[in-house]
Scaffold this motif. Structure first.
Motif, PDB file in Angstrom:
ATOM      1  N   SER A 168       0.933  -1.190  -0.081  1.00  0.00           N
ATOM      2  CA  SER A 168       0.047   0.122   0.097  1.00  0.00           C
ATOM      3  C   SER A 168       0.855   1.114   0.029  1.00  0.00           C
ATOM      4  N   TYR A 169       1.837   1.066  -0.942  1.00  0.00           N
ATOM      5  CA  TYR A 169       2.970   2.157  -0.695  1.00  0.00           C
ATOM      6  C   TYR A 169       3.298   2.524  -2.315  1.00  0.00           C
ATOM      7  N   PRO A 170       3.789   3.769  -2.486  1.00  0.00           N
ATOM      8  CA  PRO A 170       3.698   4.778  -1.741  1.00  0.00           C
ATOM      9  C   PRO A 170       2.310   5.267  -0.962  1.00  0.00           C
ATOM     10  N   PRO A 171       2.479   5.951   0.141  1.00  0.00           N
ATOM     11  CA  PRO A 171       1.134   6.218   0.775  1.00  0.00           C
ATOM     12  C   PRO A 171       0.212   6.752  -0.137  1.00  0.00           C
ATOM     13  N   HIS A 172      -0.944   6.403  -0.106  1.00  0.00           N
ATOM     14  CA  HIS A 172      -2.098   6.914  -0.776  1.00  0.00           C
ATOM     15  C   HIS A 172      -3.473   6.953  -0.176  1.00  0.00           C
ATOM     16  N   ARG A 173      -4.227   7.863  -0.555  1.00  0.00           N
ATOM     17  CA  ARG A 173      -5.541   7.736   0.265  1.00  0.00           C
ATOM     18  C   ARG A 173      -6.922   7.607  -0.956  1.00  0.00           C
ATOM     19  N   HIS A 174      -7.725   7.394  -0.629  1.00  0.00           N
ATOM     20  CA  HIS A 174      -9.208   7.340  -1.321  1.00  0.00           C
ATOM     21  C   HIS A 174     -10.195   7.578  -0.144  1.00  0.00           C
ATOM     22  N   ASP A 175     -10.280   8.780   0.129  1.00  0.00           N
ATOM     23  CA  ASP A 175     -11.216   9.519   1.221  1.00  0.00           C
ATOM     24  C   ASP A 175     -11.842  10.854   0.831  1.00  0.00           C
ATOM     25  N   TRP A 253     -12.280   2.141  -7.620  1.00  0.00           N
ATOM     26  CA  TRP A 253     -11.128   2.390  -6.602  1.00  0.00           C
ATOM     27  C   TRP A 253     -10.211   3.755  -7.470  1.00  0.00           C
ATOM     28  N   ARG A 254     -10.431   4.796  -7.044  1.00  0.00           N
ATOM     29  CA  ARG A 254      -9.452   6.047  -7.364  1.00  0.00           C
ATOM     30  C   ARG A 254      -8.803   6.441  -6.309  1.00  0.00           C
ATOM     31  N   PHE A 255      -7.533   6.577  -6.358  1.00  0.00           N
ATOM     32  CA  PHE A 255      -6.846   7.231  -5.107  1.00  0.00           C
ATOM     33  C   PHE A 255      -5.868   8.061  -5.739  1.00  0.00           C
ATOM     34  N   GLN A 256      -5.335   9.014  -4.572  1.00  0.00           N
ATOM     35  CA  GLN A 256      -4.164   9.923  -4.718  1.00  0.00           C
ATOM     36  C   GLN A 256      -3.060   9.425  -3.924  1.00  0.00           C
ATOM     37  N   HIS A 261       5.431  11.940  -1.418  1.00  0.00           N
ATOM     38  CA  HIS A 261       5.915  10.704  -1.685  1.00  0.00           C
ATOM     39  C   HIS A 261       5.648  10.118  -3.153  1.00  0.00           C
ATOM     40  N   ASP A 262       4.905  10.903  -3.951  1.00  0.00           N
ATOM     41  CA  ASP A 262       4.631  10.512  -5.109  1.00  0.00           C
ATOM     42  C   ASP A 262       5.789  10.381  -5.839  1.00  0.00           C
ATOM     43  N   TRP A 263       6.700  11.032  -5.999  1.00  0.00           N
ATOM     44  CA  TRP A 263       7.966  10.876  -6.537  1.00  0.00           C
ATOM     45  C   TRP A 263       8.439   9.589  -6.740  1.00  0.00           C
ATOM     46  N   ILE A 264       8.288   8.563  -5.850  1.00  0.00           N
ATOM     47  CA  ILE A 264       8.481   7.090  -5.947  1.00  0.00           C
ATOM     48  C   ILE A 264       7.677   6.501  -6.997  1.00  0.00           C
ATOM     49  N   ALA A 269       7.580   4.115 -12.161  1.00  0.00           N
ATOM     50  CA  ALA A 269       6.949   3.869 -13.506  1.00  0.00           C
ATOM     51  C   ALA A 269       7.613   4.030 -14.800  1.00  0.00           C
ATOM     52  N   LYS A 270       8.767   4.806 -14.808  1.00  0.00           N
ATOM     53  CA  LYS A 270       9.664   5.041 -16.105  1.00  0.00           C
ATOM     54  C   LYS A 270      10.387   3.663 -16.387  1.00  0.00           C
TER      55      LYS A 270
END
Length: 274
Positions: A168-175, A253-256, A261-264, A269-270
């Motif tokens: 469940s990483y990088p940390p993400h939320r769906h709230d 399921w859509r999250f951000q 930490h999104d840079w990880i 993905a590259k």
């Protein structure tokens, strides 16, 4: 102890009974049975649908008298083979009788009576997915995600995290109910550790700091995720399994990812030669 950590209430019978009321939210329910051979359980799904996940063992399962026969294959969840499951529609009563020692999860969410028919969800219906790279690698069995159209509200998946890895990483939320950018989904994590005496860590936190819980969980515990980011890690020497249940106003399921930490995720993905 964190209010988001739910310990089993015993070793036999219904050892978890998490409802929207007990969790303080509106959608997700999670139950877990430990049954000896010959023991039975049954429940009426009033106003809610269920996916029964045979975590371990074999059982005969019926839904409103429809007999699905004997289901189940793995003796231990860490065999990593795909599970046998049954979808039970709202308004139906299910029953399960243990043929062997049985661990049975009951994943529930609100639904209208009879929106979808009862059915078996077998290993052939469940993909195997590898996600992440390096110490973020984990192995996923999507039991009932949004592209599998046989439930009204429920999203259910199980994940294996190797020793020393994160999940469940990088940390993400769906709230937030803000489709298509994000969907509001409550979530439970039923954790298991291998070997059994192991432990793991999960942090549940919001970006404004209003919620920030660092939780050490043992095998058999459930972690509640009402909102915020929720990564978890498995220490060296201990493999982690978890069964997720998600539900909200929309079965998507859509999250951000956390902006810090999104840079990880962007880096990983590259292509390797980019």
């Amino acid at each position: 102890m964190s209010k988001l950590l739910v310990k089993p209430n015993g070793k036999e019978g219904k050892v978890h009974d998490i409802t929207p009321e007990s969790a303080g939210w509106g959608y997700v329910g999670f139950g877990l049975y430990h049954l000896e051979p010959g023991a039975s359980a049954k429940e009426l799904m009033k106003g809610k649908e269920a996916i029964l996940v045979i975590v371990e063992g074999k059982a005969t399962i019926t839904s409103d008298g429809q007999d699905f026969g004997t289901l189940g294959e793995r003796k231990n969840v860490f065999e990593r083979i795909k599970p046998w499951c049954v979808y039970v529609p709202a308004g139906a009563e299910w029953s399960a009788t243990a043929v062997t020692k049985l661990t049975l999860a009951v994943c529930t969410a609100p639904a209208k009576d009879g929106s979808y028919p009862a059915r078996v969800i077998g290993p052939d219906d469940i993909p195997s997915v590898e996600r992440g790279v390096g110490a973020n690698t984990r192995y996923i069995h999507p039991i009932a995600m949004e592209d599998q159209d046989f439930a009204e509200s429920l999203l259910v998946t199980e994940v294996y995290t190797p020793q020393g890895n994160w999940s469940s990483y990088p940390p993400h939320r769906h709230d937030e109910d803000n489709f298509p950018e994000m969907t509001y989904l409550e979530e439970t994590y039923y954790h298991r550790l291998n070997p059994e005496q192991g432990f793991g860590f999960q942090r549940v936190f919001t970006e404004d700091g209003e919620l920030d819980e660092a939780i050490a969980m043992s095998s058999g515990d459930v972690v509640l995720v009402p909102k915020g980011h929720h990564p978890c890690g498995s220490p060296y020497g201990y493999e982690m399994y978890y069964l997720n249940v998600m539900a909200g106003p929309m079965r998507k399921w859509r999250f951000q990812n956390h902006p810090d930490h999104d840079w990880i995720a962007q880096r990983d993905a590259k292509p390797a030669d980019a």
